[in-house]
Write a protein that holds these residues in place. Structure first.
Motif, PDB file in Angstrom:
ATOM      1  N   ALA A  49     100.261  67.615  57.336  1.00 30.20           N
ATOM      2  CA  ALA A  49     100.107  68.543  56.014  1.00 30.20           C
ATOM      3  C   ALA A  49     101.035  68.783  54.743  1.00 30.20           C
ATOM      4  CB  ALA A  49     100.209  69.969  56.548  1.00 30.20           C
ATOM      5  N   VAL A  50     100.994  68.762  53.489  1.00 28.06           N
ATOM      6  CA  VAL A  50     101.743  68.897  52.901  1.00 28.06           C
ATOM      7  C   VAL A  50     100.616  69.673  51.777  1.00 28.06           C
ATOM      8  CG1 VAL A  50     102.508  67.998  50.501  1.00 28.06           C
ATOM      9  CG2 VAL A  50     102.185  66.311  53.083  1.00 28.06           C
ATOM     10  N   PHE A  51     101.699  70.759  51.737  1.00 29.69           N
ATOM     11  CA  PHE A  51     101.282  71.534  50.560  1.00 29.69           C
ATOM     12  C   PHE A  51     102.458  72.400  49.143  1.00 29.69           C
ATOM     13  CE2 PHE A  51     101.228  73.381  54.587  1.00 29.69           C
ATOM     14  CZ  PHE A  51     102.060  74.875  54.228  1.00 29.69           C
ATOM     15  N   GLY A  52     102.129  72.776  48.544  1.00 32.80           N
ATOM     16  CA  GLY A  52     103.054  73.271  47.786  1.00 32.80           C
ATOM     17  C   GLY A  52     102.556  75.357  47.061  1.00 32.80           C
ATOM     18  N   LEU A  53     103.806  75.673  47.907  1.00 35.14           N
ATOM     19  CA  LEU A  53     103.876  76.993  47.518  1.00 35.14           C
ATOM     20  C   LEU A  53     104.400  77.451  46.317  1.00 35.14           C
ATOM     21  CD1 LEU A  53     104.933  78.139  51.054  1.00 35.14           C
ATOM     22  CD2 LEU A  53     102.938  77.865  50.305  1.00 35.14           C
ATOM     23  N   LEU A  54     104.062  78.245  44.871  1.00 34.30           N
ATOM     24  CA  LEU A  54     104.455  78.174  43.934  1.00 34.30           C
ATOM     25  C   LEU A  54     104.588  80.540  43.978  1.00 34.30           C
ATOM     26  CD1 LEU A  54     103.140  75.321  43.631  1.00 34.30           C
ATOM     27  CD2 LEU A  54     103.458  75.904  41.222  1.00 34.30           C
ATOM     28  N   GLY A  55     105.690  80.793  43.401  1.00 32.19           N
ATOM     29  CA  GLY A  55     105.477  81.668  42.799  1.00 32.19           C
ATOM     30  C   GLY A  55     106.096  82.578  42.010  1.00 32.19           C
ATOM     31  N   VAL A  56     105.240  83.172  41.179  1.00 36.17           N
ATOM     32  CA  VAL A  56     105.403  83.024  39.736  1.00 36.17           C
ATOM     33  C   VAL A  56     105.788  84.357  39.187  1.00 36.17           C
ATOM     34  CG1 VAL A  56     104.174  82.208  37.423  1.00 36.17           C
ATOM     35  CG2 VAL A  56     103.811  81.265  39.782  1.00 36.17           C
ATOM     36  N   ASP A  57     106.506  84.256  38.616  1.00 35.41           N
ATOM     37  CA  ASP A  57     107.477  85.666  37.501  1.00 35.41           C
ATOM     38  C   ASP A  57     107.181  86.174  38.219  1.00 35.41           C
ATOM     39  OD1 ASP A  57     108.508  87.085  35.804  1.00 35.41           O
ATOM     40  OD2 ASP A  57     106.690  86.716  34.070  1.00 35.41           O
ATOM     41  N   ASP A  58     107.604  87.110  40.228  1.00 36.27           N
ATOM     42  CA  ASP A  58     106.762  88.204  40.541  1.00 36.27           C
ATOM     43  C   ASP A  58     105.520  88.798  40.438  1.00 36.27           C
ATOM     44  OD1 ASP A  58     109.352  88.208  42.095  1.00 36.27           O
ATOM     45  OD2 ASP A  58     110.699  89.794  40.597  1.00 36.27           O
ATOM     46  N   GLN A  59     104.560  87.987  40.246  1.00 35.14           N
ATOM     47  CA  GLN A  59     103.369  88.694  39.844  1.00 35.14           C
ATOM     48  C   GLN A  59     102.514  88.034  40.411  1.00 35.14           C
ATOM     49  OE1 GLN A  59     102.425  91.238  37.358  1.00 35.14           O
ATOM     50  NE2 GLN A  59     105.362  90.953  37.139  1.00 35.14           N
ATOM     51  N   PHE A  60     102.256  86.362  41.042  1.00 31.22           N
ATOM     52  CA  PHE A  60     101.098  86.706  41.467  1.00 31.22           C
ATOM     53  C   PHE A  60     101.504  85.098  42.305  1.00 31.22           C
ATOM     54  CE2 PHE A  60     100.810  83.926  37.511  1.00 31.22           C
ATOM     55  CZ  PHE A  60     100.601  82.789  37.922  1.00 31.22           C
ATOM     56  N   PHE A  61     101.150  84.216  43.425  1.00 32.27           N
ATOM     57  CA  PHE A  61     101.368  83.411  43.723  1.00 32.27           C
ATOM     58  C   PHE A  61     100.648  81.917  43.901  1.00 32.27           C
ATOM     59  CE2 PHE A  61      99.998  85.527  47.510  1.00 32.27           C
ATOM     60  CZ  PHE A  61      99.197  84.325  48.498  1.00 32.27           C
ATOM     61  N   LEU A  62     100.187  80.525  43.823  1.00 24.48           N
ATOM     62  CA  LEU A  62      99.576  79.967  43.860  1.00 24.48           C
ATOM     63  C   LEU A  62      99.592  78.545  45.513  1.00 24.48           C
ATOM     64  CD1 LEU A  62     100.268  79.282  40.561  1.00 24.48           C
ATOM     65  CD2 LEU A  62      97.815  78.270  41.043  1.00 24.48           C
ATOM     66  N   ILE A  63      99.046  78.363  45.945  1.00 25.84           N
ATOM     67  CA  ILE A  63      98.826  77.588  46.850  1.00 25.84           C
ATOM     68  C   ILE A  63      97.819  76.154  46.635  1.00 25.84           C
ATOM     69  CG2 ILE A  63      98.389  76.868  49.819  1.00 25.84           C
ATOM     70  CD1 ILE A  63      97.938  79.892  50.069  1.00 25.84           C
ATOM     71  N   LEU A  64      98.847  74.879  46.233  1.00 22.22           N
ATOM     72  CA  LEU A  64      98.036  73.692  46.042  1.00 22.22           C
ATOM     73  C   LEU A  64      98.474  73.160  47.308  1.00 22.22           C
ATOM     74  CD1 LEU A  64      99.785  73.520  43.214  1.00 22.22           C
ATOM     75  CD2 LEU A  64      97.780  74.152  43.101  1.00 22.22           C
ATOM     76  N   ARG A  65      96.852  72.541  47.575  1.00 21.82           N
ATOM     77  CA  ARG A  65      96.892  71.629  48.447  1.00 21.82           C
ATOM     78  C   ARG A  65      96.900  70.220  48.698  1.00 21.82           C
ATOM     79  NH1 ARG A  65      95.729  72.513  55.362  1.00 21.82           N
ATOM     80  NH2 ARG A  65      97.007  70.671  55.897  1.00 21.82           N
ATOM     81  N   PRO A  66      96.956  69.363  47.769  1.00 25.00           N
ATOM     82  CA  PRO A  66      96.812  67.867  47.279  1.00 25.00           C
ATOM     83  C   PRO A  66      95.912  66.948  48.775  1.00 25.00           C
ATOM     84  CG  PRO A  66      98.460  67.932  47.070  1.00 25.00           C
ATOM     85  CD  PRO A  66      98.157  69.387  47.833  1.00 25.00           C
ATOM     86  N   SER A  67      94.873  65.934  48.717  1.00 24.65           N
ATOM     87  CA  SER A  67      94.507  65.428  50.157  1.00 24.65           C
ATOM     88  C   SER A  67      94.041  63.911  49.051  1.00 24.65           C
ATOM     89  CB  SER A  67      93.753  66.449  50.742  1.00 24.65           C
ATOM     90  OG  SER A  67      92.153  66.535  49.950  1.00 24.65           O
ATOM     91  N   PRO A  68      93.640  63.349  49.830  1.00 21.53           N
ATOM     92  CA  PRO A  68      92.420  61.718  48.972  1.00 21.53           C
ATOM     93  C   PRO A  68      91.274  62.740  48.793  1.00 21.53           C
ATOM     94  CG  PRO A  68      93.918  61.469  51.124  1.00 21.53           C
ATOM     95  CD  PRO A  68      93.748  62.684  51.190  1.00 21.53           C
ATOM     96  N   ALA A  69      91.016  63.798  49.435  1.00 20.90           N
ATOM     97  CA  ALA A  69      89.932  63.634  48.866  1.00 20.90           C
ATOM     98  C   ALA A  69      89.660  64.691  47.265  1.00 20.90           C
ATOM     99  CB  ALA A  69      88.757  64.041  49.715  1.00 20.90           C
ATOM    100  N   GLY A  70      91.055  65.012  47.130  1.00 20.09           N
ATOM    101  CA  GLY A  70      90.399  66.469  45.509  1.00 20.09           C
ATOM    102  C   GLY A  70      92.003  67.130  46.065  1.00 20.09           C
TER     103      GLY A  70
END
Length: 163
Positions: A49-70
């Motif tokens: 598994a590979v994914f990204g955790l982004l915490g932005v400016d103490d306001q919100f977060f994103l979770i990104l998970r790329p895969s061959p399918a998208g």
């Protein structure tokens, strides 16, 4: 990207390979541009598994998970698109209408709440964590890390990243 364009926060790549977790910092510029964050995550090679955790400016977060399918992604607060390009880009990628100025008092997630279900965090539990609006994004992401089993690695890395 200049210093005035810099977005406070952190971006972390999380990898699970051979039963072990590894967290590495992504470039600061990943917080300003969704395409760059996706590109950086796609550079991470792993059989697990590979994914990204982004915490932005103490306001919100994103979770990104790329895969061959998208790409699967989750934005913890869709209303952040009113103030942050990366959140607006995420909603665009999700094909979700951005909120209006009248919506900015409401907090709601957009995207795949089941993004981490296969590694131990069911959609219902992630919904509860996202709903903890009194917590900062790093605290919410720490809860996610704890539930999935990489809290120690995540905490050690965050201690080394200037925010």
């Amino acid at each position: 990207m200049s210093d005035k364009d810099a977005v406070p926060g952190f971006a972390v790549a999380v990898v699970r390979e051979d039963g072990r977790w590894r967290c590495t910092a992504l470039p600061e510029s990943a917080l300003a541009e969704l395409d760059l964050a996706i590109t950086e995550l796609r550079k991470v090679r792993s059989t697990g598994a590979v994914f990204g955790l982004l915490g932005v400016d103490d306001q919100f977060f994103l979770i990104l998970r790329p895969s061959p399918a998208g790409l699967s992604l989750l934005v913890s607060d869709a209303a952040a698109a009113l103030d942050y390009d990366i959140a607006a880009d995420a909603l665009d990628l999700l094909r979700v209408e951005p909120p209006t100025e009248d919506d900015d008092e409401d907090v709601w997630p957009e995207g795949a709440l089941d993004i981490l279900a296969d590694i131990g965090l069911p959609a219902a539990e992630l919904q509860v964590i996202v709903g903890e609006v009194d917590l900062y994004p790093d605290e919410q992401l720490h809860m996610i890390a704890q539930r999935c089993g990489f809290a120690d690695e995540f905490s050690k890395l965050l201690d080394t990243i200037p925010q």
